[in-house]
Design an enzyme around this catalytic site. Structure first.
Site, PDB file in Angstrom:
ATOM      1  N   LYS A   1       0.784  -1.128  -0.084  1.00  0.00           N
ATOM      2  CA  LYS A   1      -0.062  -0.104   0.128  1.00  0.00           C
ATOM      3  C   LYS A   1       0.643   1.162  -0.017  1.00  0.00           C
ATOM      4  O   LYS A   1       0.481   2.443  -0.412  1.00  0.00           O
ATOM      5  CB  LYS A   1      -0.923   0.032   1.336  1.00  0.00           C
ATOM      6  CG  LYS A   1      -1.885  -1.168   1.410  1.00  0.00           C
ATOM      7  CD  LYS A   1      -2.549  -1.021   2.817  1.00  0.00           C
ATOM      8  CE  LYS A   1      -3.145  -2.690   3.062  1.00  0.00           C
ATOM      9  NZ  LYS A   1      -3.490  -2.753   4.527  1.00  0.00           N
ATOM     10  N   GLY A   2       2.144   1.123   0.334  1.00  0.00           N
ATOM     11  CA  GLY A   2       2.837   2.098   0.687  1.00  0.00           C
ATOM     12  C   GLY A   2       3.129   3.174  -0.434  1.00  0.00           C
ATOM     13  O   GLY A   2       3.523   4.288  -0.434  1.00  0.00           O
TER      14      GLY A   2
ATOM     15  N   GLU B   1       7.446   2.674  -5.816  1.00  0.00           N
ATOM     16  CA  GLU B   1       7.730   2.082  -4.637  1.00  0.00           C
ATOM     17  C   GLU B   1       7.802   3.174  -3.557  1.00  0.00           C
ATOM     18  O   GLU B   1       8.509   4.229  -3.997  1.00  0.00           O
ATOM     19  CB  GLU B   1       8.799   1.136  -4.501  1.00  0.00           C
ATOM     20  CG  GLU B   1       9.246   0.324  -3.163  1.00  0.00           C
ATOM     21  CD  GLU B   1       8.089  -0.475  -2.574  1.00  0.00           C
ATOM     22  OE1 GLU B   1       7.004   0.086  -2.417  1.00  0.00           O
ATOM     23  OE2 GLU B   1       8.400  -1.468  -2.093  1.00  0.00           O
ATOM     24  N   ASP B   2       7.361   3.186  -2.327  1.00  0.00           N
ATOM     25  CA  ASP B   2       7.557   3.959  -1.441  1.00  0.00           C
ATOM     26  C   ASP B   2       9.176   4.186  -0.662  1.00  0.00           C
ATOM     27  O   ASP B   2       9.798   5.298  -0.653  1.00  0.00           O
ATOM     28  CB  ASP B   2       6.662   3.874  -0.115  1.00  0.00           C
ATOM     29  CG  ASP B   2       6.639   2.340   0.533  1.00  0.00           C
ATOM     30  OD1 ASP B   2       7.407   1.445  -0.136  1.00  0.00           O
ATOM     31  OD2 ASP B   2       6.109   2.185   1.513  1.00  0.00           O
TER      32      ASP B   2
ATOM     33  N   ASP C   1      14.542  -0.360   1.295  1.00  0.00           N
ATOM     34  CA  ASP C   1      15.447  -0.902   2.695  1.00  0.00           C
ATOM     35  C   ASP C   1      16.560  -1.759   2.471  1.00  0.00           C
ATOM     36  O   ASP C   1      17.673  -1.608   1.901  1.00  0.00           O
ATOM     37  CB  ASP C   1      14.565  -1.190   3.633  1.00  0.00           C
ATOM     38  CG  ASP C   1      14.731  -1.269   4.976  1.00  0.00           C
ATOM     39  OD1 ASP C   1      15.871  -0.539   5.489  1.00  0.00           O
ATOM     40  OD2 ASP C   1      14.173  -2.057   5.700  1.00  0.00           O
TER      41      ASP C   1
ATOM     42  N   LYS D   1      17.277   3.866   1.667  1.00  0.00           N
ATOM     43  CA  LYS D   1      18.078   3.688   2.796  1.00  0.00           C
ATOM     44  C   LYS D   1      19.325   2.742   2.459  1.00  0.00           C
ATOM     45  O   LYS D   1      19.260   1.615   2.763  1.00  0.00           O
ATOM     46  CB  LYS D   1      17.219   2.837   3.948  1.00  0.00           C
ATOM     47  CG  LYS D   1      16.279   3.673   4.749  1.00  0.00           C
ATOM     48  CD  LYS D   1      15.788   3.300   6.024  1.00  0.00           C
ATOM     49  CE  LYS D   1      14.586   2.257   5.843  1.00  0.00           C
ATOM     50  NZ  LYS D   1      13.951   2.072   7.256  1.00  0.00           N
TER      51      LYS D   1
ATOM     52  N   PHE E   1      13.489   4.175  11.239  1.00  0.00           N
ATOM     53  CA  PHE E   1      12.301   3.782  10.505  1.00  0.00           C
ATOM     54  C   PHE E   1      11.140   5.082  10.504  1.00  0.00           C
ATOM     55  O   PHE E   1      10.928   5.619  11.446  1.00  0.00           O
ATOM     56  CB  PHE E   1      11.545   2.696  11.777  1.00  0.00           C
ATOM     57  CG  PHE E   1      10.489   2.041  11.211  1.00  0.00           C
ATOM     58  CD1 PHE E   1      10.798   1.098  10.320  1.00  0.00           C
ATOM     59  CD2 PHE E   1       9.062   2.447  11.404  1.00  0.00           C
ATOM     60  CE1 PHE E   1       9.572   0.186   9.626  1.00  0.00           C
ATOM     61  CE2 PHE E   1       7.894   1.836  10.891  1.00  0.00           C
ATOM     62  CZ  PHE E   1       8.408   0.701   9.997  1.00  0.00           C
ATOM     63  N   VAL E   2      11.029   5.164   9.237  1.00  0.00           N
ATOM     64  CA  VAL E   2       9.935   6.207   8.761  1.00  0.00           C
ATOM     65  C   VAL E   2       8.595   6.201   8.555  1.00  0.00           C
ATOM     66  O   VAL E   2       7.970   4.863   8.188  1.00  0.00           O
ATOM     67  CB  VAL E   2      10.874   6.947   7.608  1.00  0.00           C
ATOM     68  CG1 VAL E   2      12.030   7.681   8.247  1.00  0.00           C
ATOM     69  CG2 VAL E   2      10.919   6.018   6.477  1.00  0.00           C
TER      70      VAL E   2
ATOM     71  N   ASP F   1       3.805   3.148   6.733  1.00  0.00           N
ATOM     72  CA  ASP F   1       3.150   2.855   7.914  1.00  0.00           C
ATOM     73  C   ASP F   1       4.124   2.383   9.173  1.00  0.00           C
ATOM     74  O   ASP F   1       5.155   1.908   8.765  1.00  0.00           O
ATOM     75  CB  ASP F   1       1.967   1.818   7.940  1.00  0.00           C
ATOM     76  CG  ASP F   1       2.613   0.423   7.571  1.00  0.00           C
ATOM     77  OD1 ASP F   1       3.316   0.211   6.626  1.00  0.00           O
ATOM     78  OD2 ASP F   1       2.062  -0.529   8.521  1.00  0.00           O
TER      79      ASP F   1
ATOM     80  N   ARG G   1      -0.031   6.473   7.664  1.00  0.00           N
ATOM     81  CA  ARG G   1       0.181   6.275   6.127  1.00  0.00           C
ATOM     82  C   ARG G   1      -0.227   7.962   5.711  1.00  0.00           C
ATOM     83  O   ARG G   1       0.385   8.136   4.695  1.00  0.00           O
ATOM     84  CB  ARG G   1      -0.572   5.185   5.428  1.00  0.00           C
ATOM     85  CG  ARG G   1      -0.040   3.956   5.814  1.00  0.00           C
ATOM     86  CD  ARG G   1      -0.613   2.973   4.756  1.00  0.00           C
ATOM     87  NE  ARG G   1      -0.474   1.587   5.237  1.00  0.00           N
ATOM     88  CZ  ARG G   1       0.334   0.849   4.683  1.00  0.00           C
ATOM     89  NH1 ARG G   1       1.592   1.198   3.969  1.00  0.00           N
ATOM     90  NH2 ARG G   1       0.409  -0.564   5.076  1.00  0.00           N
TER      91      ARG G   1
HETATM   92  P1  IMP Z   1      13.169  -4.218   1.763  1.00  0.00           P
HETATM   93  O1  IMP Z   1      12.656  -5.655   0.963  1.00  0.00           O
HETATM   94  O2  IMP Z   1      13.656  -4.457   3.085  1.00  0.00           O
HETATM   95  O3  IMP Z   1      13.622  -3.363   1.007  1.00  0.00           O
HETATM   96  O4  IMP Z   1      11.558  -3.513   2.394  1.00  0.00           O
HETATM   97  C1  IMP Z   1      10.821  -2.868   1.700  1.00  0.00           C
HETATM   98  C2  IMP Z   1       9.410  -2.561   2.270  1.00  0.00           C
HETATM   99  O5  IMP Z   1       9.648  -2.646   3.674  1.00  0.00           O
HETATM  100  C3  IMP Z   1       8.999  -1.279   1.766  1.00  0.00           C
HETATM  101  O6  IMP Z   1       8.311  -1.183   0.687  1.00  0.00           O
HETATM  102  C4  IMP Z   1       8.430  -0.859   2.970  1.00  0.00           C
HETATM  103  O7  IMP Z   1       6.932  -1.212   3.105  1.00  0.00           O
HETATM  104  C5  IMP Z   1       8.858  -1.528   4.097  1.00  0.00           C
HETATM  105  N1  IMP Z   1       9.847  -0.654   4.806  1.00  0.00           N
HETATM  106  C6  IMP Z   1      11.063  -0.681   4.804  1.00  0.00           C
HETATM  107  N2  IMP Z   1      11.726   0.599   5.819  1.00  0.00           N
HETATM  108  C7  IMP Z   1      10.599   0.950   6.372  1.00  0.00           C
HETATM  109  C8  IMP Z   1      10.473   2.158   7.173  1.00  0.00           C
HETATM  110  O8  IMP Z   1      11.343   2.859   7.566  1.00  0.00           O
HETATM  111  N3  IMP Z   1       9.168   2.628   7.346  1.00  0.00           N
HETATM  112  C9  IMP Z   1       8.076   2.017   6.950  1.00  0.00           C
HETATM  113  N4  IMP Z   1       8.127   0.883   6.089  1.00  0.00           N
HETATM  114  C10 IMP Z   1       9.271   0.504   6.051  1.00  0.00           C
HETATM  115 MG    MG Z   2       6.421  -0.859   0.036  1.00  0.00          MG
END
Ligand code: IMP
Ligand code: MG
Length: 173
Positions: free
Chosen positions: A41-42, A97-98, A101, A129, A150-151, A157, A163
């Site tokens: 949803k992000g 994408e939001d 990470d 990040k 953590f944002v 969210d 959100r």
């Molecule tokens: P990744 O697979 O670790 O890159 O994670 C990606 C997903 O984790 C993002 O699309 C977000 O939905 C969630 N996410 C990662 N970091 C944060 C954060 O700081 N706040 C909220 N959601 C996060």
């Molecule tokens: Mg996401």
């Protein structure tokens, strides 16, 4: 229980950055139709705002994949919870994408999408990040690189809350 949220990126800066990104994307895709794929949803707040300022023809589709659940650590694998409505074959696809990470979600998702034979496939994220990267992922458009915190807000969210904040904030856990 309400968490304490401090502002990391004020709403004016977020809005301005998204408009700049849209200008760049419109230039890069001049004469093409852009098929935006929002990661739910992000990504939804970012995609709707971004698309308003793209001057090339746009179509939208949505996909949901599993990520964090209620935890603040990544599960490390991608599961398709909701697939796209339309085929992406032969389309110029831009994934929206939001946040990137660890990169695990997006590196798996980009692989899945690539196998569906889009004409082109690029990735656009509001936040990145880079210090947290574990899986390699090529990001074509980044709004802001942020430190490891953590944002929330602008689609992001914490346990499904926050959100709807118009700015990017840091949760003080
Ligand atoms: P990744 O697979 O670790 O890159 O994670 C990606 C997903 O984790 C993002 O699309 C977000 O939905 C969630 N996410 C990662 N970091 C944060 C954060 O700081 N706040 C909220 N959601 C996060
Ligand atoms: Mg996401």
């Amino acid at each position: 229980m309400a968490e304490k949220i401090s502002v990391l990126i004020p709403k004016e800066e977020v809005a301005e950055k998204i408009q700049e990104m849209a200008v760049q994307i419109s230039k890069d895709y001049a004469g093409k139709a852009i098929h935006l794929v929002c990661v739910l949803k992000g990504g939804v707040y970012f995609m709707t705002e971004l698309s308003k300022y793209i001057t090339e023809p746009c179509s939208l589709d949505f996909m949901a994949v599993s990520s964090y659940g209620n935890e603040t650590t990544s599960s490390g694998r991608v599961r398709i919870l909701k697939d796209l409505d339309e085929s992406i074959e032969g389309k110029d696809v831009l994934v929206v994408e939001d946040i990137i990470d660890s990169g695990r979600t997006l590196s798996s998702l980009m692989e899945v999408l690539k196998q569906r034979n889009p004409k082109s496939l690029k990735l656009c994220t509001l936040l990145d990040k880079p210090d947290r990267r574990e899986a390699e992922v090529t990001v074509d458009y980044t709004g802001f690189q942020i430190p490891d915190a953590f944002v929330v807000g602008y689609g992001l969210d914490y346990q499904q809350k926050y959100r709807n904040l118009p700015y990017i904030g840091v949760v003080e856990l």
